[in-house]
Structure formats: C-alpha cells, structure tokens
Design a protein around this motif. Structure first.
Motif, PDB file in Angstrom:
ATOM      1  N   GLY A 145      -1.728 -66.145  55.843  1.00 27.64           N
ATOM      2  CA  GLY A 145      -0.563 -65.683  55.111  1.00 27.64           C
ATOM      3  C   GLY A 145      -0.560 -64.172  54.964  1.00 27.64           C
ATOM      4  N   TRP A 146       0.504 -63.666  54.397  1.00 26.69           N
ATOM      5  CA  TRP A 146       0.600 -62.218  54.161  1.00 26.69           C
ATOM      6  C   TRP A 146      -0.132 -61.924  52.859  1.00 26.69           C
ATOM      7  CZ3 TRP A 146       5.131 -59.065  51.862  1.00 26.69           C
ATOM      8  CH2 TRP A 146       4.902 -57.694  52.072  1.00 26.69           C
ATOM      9  N   ALA A 147      -1.394 -61.601  52.984  1.00 26.11           N
ATOM     10  CA  ALA A 147      -2.237 -61.407  51.810  1.00 26.11           C
ATOM     11  C   ALA A 147      -2.269 -59.939  51.396  1.00 26.11           C
ATOM     12  CB  ALA A 147      -3.654 -61.904  52.084  1.00 26.11           C
ATOM     13  N   ALA A 148      -2.451 -59.724  50.118  1.00 25.41           N
ATOM     14  CA  ALA A 148      -2.480 -58.367  49.566  1.00 25.41           C
ATOM     15  C   ALA A 148      -3.857 -57.743  49.809  1.00 25.41           C
ATOM     16  CB  ALA A 148      -2.155 -58.389  48.079  1.00 25.41           C
ATOM     17  N   THR A 149      -4.059 -57.243  51.030  1.00 21.98           N
ATOM     18  CA  THR A 149      -5.315 -56.615  51.415  1.00 21.98           C
ATOM     19  C   THR A 149      -5.038 -55.237  52.015  1.00 21.98           C
ATOM     20  OG1 THR A 149      -5.367 -57.398  53.715  1.00 21.98           O
ATOM     21  CG2 THR A 149      -6.175 -58.916  52.013  1.00 21.98           C
ATOM     22  N   GLU A 150      -6.105 -54.590  52.499  1.00 19.27           N
ATOM     23  CA  GLU A 150      -5.973 -53.250  53.075  1.00 19.27           C
ATOM     24  C   GLU A 150      -5.747 -53.282  54.576  1.00 19.27           C
ATOM     25  OE1 GLU A 150      -9.652 -51.522  51.912  1.00 19.27           O
ATOM     26  OE2 GLU A 150      -9.049 -51.207  49.828  1.00 19.27           O
ATOM     27  N   LEU A 151      -5.527 -54.456  55.172  1.00 23.59           N
ATOM     28  CA  LEU A 151      -5.321 -54.548  56.616  1.00 23.59           C
ATOM     29  C   LEU A 151      -4.200 -53.615  57.059  1.00 23.59           C
ATOM     30  CD1 LEU A 151      -6.013 -56.059  59.307  1.00 23.59           C
ATOM     31  CD2 LEU A 151      -4.109 -57.579  58.754  1.00 23.59           C
ATOM     32  N   GLY A 152      -4.476 -52.858  58.101  1.00 22.85           N
ATOM     33  CA  GLY A 152      -3.460 -51.954  58.637  1.00 22.85           C
ATOM     34  C   GLY A 152      -3.185 -50.764  57.750  1.00 22.85           C
ATOM     35  N   GLY A 153      -4.093 -50.469  56.821  1.00 18.81           N
ATOM     36  CA  GLY A 153      -3.903 -49.322  55.942  1.00 18.81           C
ATOM     37  C   GLY A 153      -2.980 -49.594  54.776  1.00 18.81           C
ATOM     38  N   GLY A 154      -2.682 -50.860  54.533  1.00 21.82           N
ATOM     39  CA  GLY A 154      -1.780 -51.210  53.443  1.00 21.82           C
ATOM     40  C   GLY A 154      -2.421 -51.047  52.070  1.00 21.82           C
ATOM     41  N   ASP A 155      -1.583 -50.964  51.051  1.00 19.47           N
ATOM     42  CA  ASP A 155      -2.040 -50.884  49.671  1.00 19.47           C
ATOM     43  C   ASP A 155      -1.889 -52.262  49.035  1.00 19.47           C
ATOM     44  OD1 ASP A 155      -2.729 -49.632  47.075  1.00 19.47           O
ATOM     45  OD2 ASP A 155      -0.652 -50.141  46.609  1.00 19.47           O
ATOM     46  N   PRO A 156      -2.990 -52.904  48.632  1.00 19.70           N
ATOM     47  CA  PRO A 156      -2.905 -54.267  48.102  1.00 19.70           C
ATOM     48  C   PRO A 156      -1.922 -54.425  46.942  1.00 19.70           C
ATOM     49  CG  PRO A 156      -5.179 -53.705  48.569  1.00 19.70           C
ATOM     50  CD  PRO A 156      -4.388 -52.452  48.767  1.00 19.70           C
ATOM     51  N   ALA A 157      -1.903 -53.463  46.033  1.00 16.98           N
ATOM     52  CA  ALA A 157      -1.007 -53.568  44.882  1.00 16.98           C
ATOM     53  C   ALA A 157       0.456 -53.554  45.320  1.00 16.98           C
ATOM     54  CB  ALA A 157      -1.282 -52.430  43.901  1.00 16.98           C
TER      55      ALA A 157
END
Length: 262
Positions: A208-220
């Motif tokens: 699923g689209w999880a709130a993690t840092e994958l791809g430089g994303g910000d979890p929050a």
C-alpha cells in the motif's frame, strides 16, 4: 520444543521493512499457522545502525531479533549474510525481499532505470539465489517448518492497473519505478514456478501507499494525503507469512484483503 521460524527481512532498518519486523515480534503462537515464535534477522546496510534499532525493539511471546549486515547490491555482503545465518541458525524459513528504492530526482531516465533495476530486481534475485540452500533446509529435529519467499512489490507494478483510469495512481508517471516493480512481480512468478515442487510458497506483496521515506517523501505529509500507517503494511505482510493469504495465487497480494492483477 517447537522450532522457531527463522525470518530475514532485507532493508529492515526503517519504513515498511521495520514495520514488518515489529509485526512479527508481536506475534503470538496462537495467532500463527506458521510456527511462531520467530527469530527475525533485521537486514541493514549499516550494521551498527541495525544493531541499535534491533536493541530497542520490544519482543514478546518468545520472539527474538538480531541485526545482520546486508547490502543487496554486493555479492560479498549477501554471501556473508548467508554464512552468518547458516552458522547461527542452520537454515532460513522465510525470506522477505523488502529492500528497494525509488529515486525520482535522477534526471536521466536511462540512469534511473538502470539504478533501480540493480537494486529492486537484480538485488532481490541475488538474495534469493544465495539463500536458496538454506531455504530448502528443514530443522535438524525433523520437524517441518513452512517455507516462504515474499517480494515486496507495488500496485504501481501492476500492468493491468496502468491501463485503469480508476487506479489511484493512474496519473502518476514513475516509469522506471513501475517497470522495476513489474519485473519484480515476474521474478516472484518465476520463483513460484521454480519452487512449487520444493515446498516453498512465493508471494508478491503490495504494502500500500505507506507513510515512509521511500523516494525522499515526508512520512507526516504522506499520512496527511491519505498514506497508511506502516503498521498496516507490517501486519498485512505478517498475514502472508502466517499462511492467511495462501489461497490467493497468481495475483499481487495487498493490504486490507485487496489484490491486483499482474
């Protein structure tokens, strides 16, 4: 005494990999059809970082965890990890190929494609090939333990979903990432065929689209946009480990009971 189920999770020092480790460490034998308690190897490129994380993880129901150095793009690192697991445990029961990246900031598409393939596909293949002898090894006591390989892929690797305007990520490009995850699903399909007569169950898993840092994303920020808590992904993967999704084959198994066509 029941043999522990020996599990290795690559890329487990953060994100979905760490969520999977945590879910397994919470599992009670009564919750499992796959011989909990577990001993989990937390794979991390940086061994000290992995050790620090493992030392802080709560365990229950006899589950245990230890860190192991694992850089999936390095044959030497992978072979050393195999040697460690063999020396300490004598076998491997569940291999969760979770390590993977998305590098959207690489401007050259060919470079991006090559880099992602090396990690997301070739790395996973290297790990599975290296651990095959230990995956085929049963406990010395003669008791059989369920054997599994799980490839953490993505719904964005579903070719069918790419043509579906109703798919949540239909408008997102990410061509290189999509291609590598589609290839990872094919790797899972090939290994499902290769191991079908050897007692190893193989799944491709969409966390699923999880709130993690994958791809430089910000979890929050991702959570605010609708991303799921990584715990959801972790528990969904644990369900696969424990045989609760065995009736679903030839599909990409996802969270919340969902599946995706290849």
């Amino acid at each position: 005494m029941m043999a522990k189920t020996i599990v290795l999770v690559s890329g487990a020092n953060r994100g979905i990999g760490l969520a999977i480790v945590k879910a397994l460490l919470e599992s009670a034998p009564s919750d499992s059809s796959n011989s909990a308690p577990y001993h989990v190897y937390l794979g991390s490129r940086d061994l000290q970082k992995g050790k620090d994380i493992a030392a802080g993880l709560p365990t229950s129901h006899g589950n245990t965890v230890s860190a192991i150095q694992l850089e999936i793009t390095s044959a030497e690192s992978v072979n050393n990890a195999v040697a460690t697991v063999k020396a300490e445990s004598g076998r491997l029961d569940v291999l969760i190929n979770n390590a993977g990246v998305n590098l959207p900031t690489i401007p050259d598409e060919a470079v991006k494609m090559s880099t992602l393939y090396e990690i997301n596909v070739i790395g996973a293949s290297r790990v599975t090939d290296a651990f095959k002898p230990l995956l085929l090894t049963q406990p010395a006591e003669g008791e059989k333990v369920g054997k599994r390989i799980i490839y953490v892929s993505s719904s964005m690797g579903s070719i069918a979903s790419r043509f579906n305007p109703k798919f949540a990520f239909y408008s997102q490009e990410y061509t290189a990432y999509r291609c590598t995850k589609a290839a990872l699903c094919m790797l899972a399909a090939c290994h499902a065929y290769d191991f079908k007569d050897q007692g190893i169950t193989v799944h491709a898993f969409d966390p699923g689209w999880a709130a993690t840092e994958l791809g430089g994303g910000d979890p929050a920020t991702i959570r605010e946009m609708g991303g799921v808590d990584p715990k959801v992904s972790g528990f969904a993967c644990r369900d696969i480990v424990e045989g609760k999704r065995d009736s679903e084959s030839e599909v990409l198994v996802s969270i919340n009971g969902d599946t995706y066509a290849w």
